[in-house]
Design an enzyme around this catalytic site. Structure first.
Site, PDB file in Angstrom:
ATOM      1  N   GLU A 196       0.842  -1.207   0.000  1.00  0.00           N
ATOM      2  CA  GLU A 196       0.000   0.000   0.000  1.00  0.00           C
ATOM      3  C   GLU A 196       0.875   1.255   0.000  1.00  0.00           C
ATOM      4  O   GLU A 196       0.749   2.127   0.866  1.00  0.00           O
ATOM      5  CB  GLU A 196      -0.991  -0.019   1.180  1.00  0.00           C
ATOM      6  CG  GLU A 196      -1.946  -1.187   1.096  1.00  0.00           C
ATOM      7  CD  GLU A 196      -3.121  -1.148   2.079  1.00  0.00           C
ATOM      8  OE1 GLU A 196      -3.187  -0.236   2.913  1.00  0.00           O
ATOM      9  OE2 GLU A 196      -3.984  -2.037   1.980  1.00  0.00           O
ATOM     10  N   GLU A 327      -4.772  -8.808  -0.205  1.00  0.00           N
ATOM     11  CA  GLU A 327      -5.494  -8.521   1.040  1.00  0.00           C
ATOM     12  C   GLU A 327      -6.962  -8.430   0.683  1.00  0.00           C
ATOM     13  O   GLU A 327      -7.368  -7.544  -0.079  1.00  0.00           O
ATOM     14  CB  GLU A 327      -5.015  -7.209   1.690  1.00  0.00           C
ATOM     15  CG  GLU A 327      -3.662  -7.337   2.364  1.00  0.00           C
ATOM     16  CD  GLU A 327      -3.269  -6.114   3.176  1.00  0.00           C
ATOM     17  OE1 GLU A 327      -4.160  -5.451   3.745  1.00  0.00           O
ATOM     18  OE2 GLU A 327      -2.061  -5.837   3.248  1.00  0.00           O
TER      19      GLU A 327
END
Ligand code: AHR
Length: 523
Positions: A196, A327
């Site tokens: 991220e 994820e």
């Protein structure tokens, strides 16, 4: 001529007897139209240094009274072995961009104590480090997916970590590894370049990240001679966190004409079922309205995967780069009384259904989605396993992953059906979902989810091109949409055998409301 009623298995009635007349649904499976392989990697796990995901969940230390092998819980290992976990992503998550691997090697009593500022601000003892993780993946029969630190680390630090792990020649780092107990080079199957990076991984722009990616891709190498050619370590770039495709455009456009000196094999995407941030939906104690809202939200995965895949198709029509959903899962409000930074939530029948819907979406996009890692493996978010000291509990999501094991590396077979609609207030959902696949032994597997919380569904399936010799199946349901397993009642949501009738190439069964069913058909 094949016997008329080939097989009927009726071992036990499922938990809740239907009171409503079942709606008939015709379903057709055509084995001659087999599609791509459903990569076993879509059943991957994610284990971050977060709450009790690692400490207590996996690692108890060699001196613990809890049965363990070199500090790793035996009960957790046994449960995960049954899932045939293809990969475990570690050490994060946001934690990865704070992680310095040297803190986690060497004698246990000399490990430095650091902090875990992202997740509860607790002390990170670093007693579970590189060797412990590699031992863990080996014990469960899985592969390492390492997420390297791009945010606060350097390419040099990451390159050294990979040399430490994988060099077979006696370099100084390889000798240090041997001195720490492992002389043979480790196998590292997957390398995540950051996490991220648009948010907790450093708030980078896509262009800035791209320049980092090129450097890490060039210098962070795997030296294990056994990983040349087909066994090569796959490099996964950070991708977007929603259906917005700008980030994907930047990375994939650069990939199209990339120099020999950098490469990627996967682009990650993260997508949680959360409805809105911060997560506020309760993980237990809800009714069909919240059930419907969460399932509607989870089905947005289809749109996200479709949009990201379309951009990838534009720049990579050969589909060399996998879309890696590393994820995913439900993220609810923290359970009252728990540390909010530990992301503790209950896992209900709703989560089992949610898991099946996502796995079905990945399977339908098997040509591009070749890897996924649910968040997270033990004690955190949509976990497979919950532990409390010496006790262990398998969640409803675990049960779905166990039931879906036969789909690992099986060949996708299209299923056509009229899904119908389930309506709750202003929310409309497909009432049914299904996938099918053929395994290496020729067995056909059919997974059907009945989303309707109150009504059963009568399935009549036409199996084109198949003569069925025998059939078996199991179904997962429970009295309520928010039924959970607890340490006192661990078998509230567990699969039970289901009765299936077969006549020639036709199959009939009744699905319980709010259920996931997997059937195997031997030809
Ligand atoms: O899984 C919890 C967190 O969610 C991860 O650390 C991060 O990558 C994501 O935002």
């Amino acid at each position: 001529m094949r016997a008329i009623l080939v097989c009927s298995i009726l071992i036990a009635a499922v938990a809740t007897a239907p009171v409503v007349a079942a709606e008939k649904v015709q379903l057709s499976v055509d084995v001659s139209k087999a599609g791509p392989k459903i990569d076993r990697n879509i059943f991957g796990q994610f284990a971050e240094h977060l709450g009790h995901g690692i400490y207590q969940g996996v690692w108890v230390g060699p001196d613990s009274p809890i049965p363990n092998t070199r500090g790793i819980r035996n009960d957790v290992v046994a449960a995960l072995r049954a899932l045939k976990v293809p990969s475990v992503r570690w050490p994060g998550g946001c934690f990865a961009d704070n992680y310095h691997w040297r803190n986690g090697i060497g004698p246990a009593d000399k490990r430095v104590q650091t902090l875990n500022p992202d997740w509860g601000g607790v002390i990170e003892p670093n007693t579970f480090g590189t060797h412990e993780f590699m031992d863990f993946v080996s014990q469960i029969g899985s592969e390492a997916y390492l997420s390297v630190n791009v945010g606060s680390g350097t390419p040099r630090e990451a390159a050294d970590w990979l040399e430490y792990l994988t060099a077979a020649q006696p370099t100084t780092l390889a000798r240090e590894r041997a001195a720490n107990g492992h002389s043979a080079a480790y196998k590292v199957g997957y390398l995540g370049v950051g996490n991220e990076s648009w948010a907790c991984g450093g708030n980078m722009t896509a262009d800035y990240y791209l320049s980092q990616l090129k450097i890490y891709s060039r210098f962070v190498r795997n030296y294990n001679p056994a990983q040349e050619g087909k066994q090569q370590m796959l490099k996964i770039a950070v991708g977007p966190g929603d259906a917005n495709t700008e980030w994907t455009e930047t990375i994939m456009k650069a990939y199209r004409n990339h120099e020999w000196s950098w490469d990627i094999n996967g682009l990650s995407v993260h997508s949680y079922t959360v409805v809105k941030w911060p997560p506020s939906y309760a993980s237990v104690g809800f009714g069909t309205a919240e059930y419907s809202q969460i399932l509607k939200s989870t089905l947005e995965m289809e749109d996200l995967v479709t949009k990201q895949s379309a951009v990838m198709d534009k720049y990579d029509p050969q589909k060399n780069v996998a879309l890696v959903v590393d994820e995913w899962g439900a993220w609810y409000a923290p359970l009252p009384g728990t540390n909010p930074g530990f992301l503790v939530q209950q896992n209900s029948l709703r989560d089992a259904i949610l898991a099946s819907l996502n796995l079905n979406i990945f399977a339908r996009h098997a040509d591009r989605v070749r890897m996924a890692n649910i968040a997270q493996m033990v004690n955190v978010l949509q976990a497979m396993i919950v532990t409390d000291k010496e006790k262990l509990l398998l969640t409803p999501t675990y049960q779905v992953f166990r039931m879906y094991v036969p789909f690992q590396d099986a060949t996708f077979v299209p299923v056509t059906f009229n899904a119908g609609t389930y309506t709750n207030g202003n929310i409309s959902l497909p009432r049914l979902d299904a996938i099918a696949a053929k395994d290496a032994s020729g067995k056909l597997w059919l997974a059907i989810t009945n989303l309707h919380p109150d009504e059963p569904a009568e399935i009549e399936a036409d199996l084109v091109g198949i003569g069925v010799k025998s059939v078996a199946g199991e179904t997962l349901t429970a009295p309520k949409v928010d039924s959970v397993n607890t340490f006192d009642a661990p078998n509230t949501v567990v699969p039970k055998p289901i009765s299936v009738k077969v006549q020639g190439s036709r199959l009939a069964l009744e699905l319980e409301p709010k259920s996931v069913t997997v059937i195997s058909l031997e030809q």
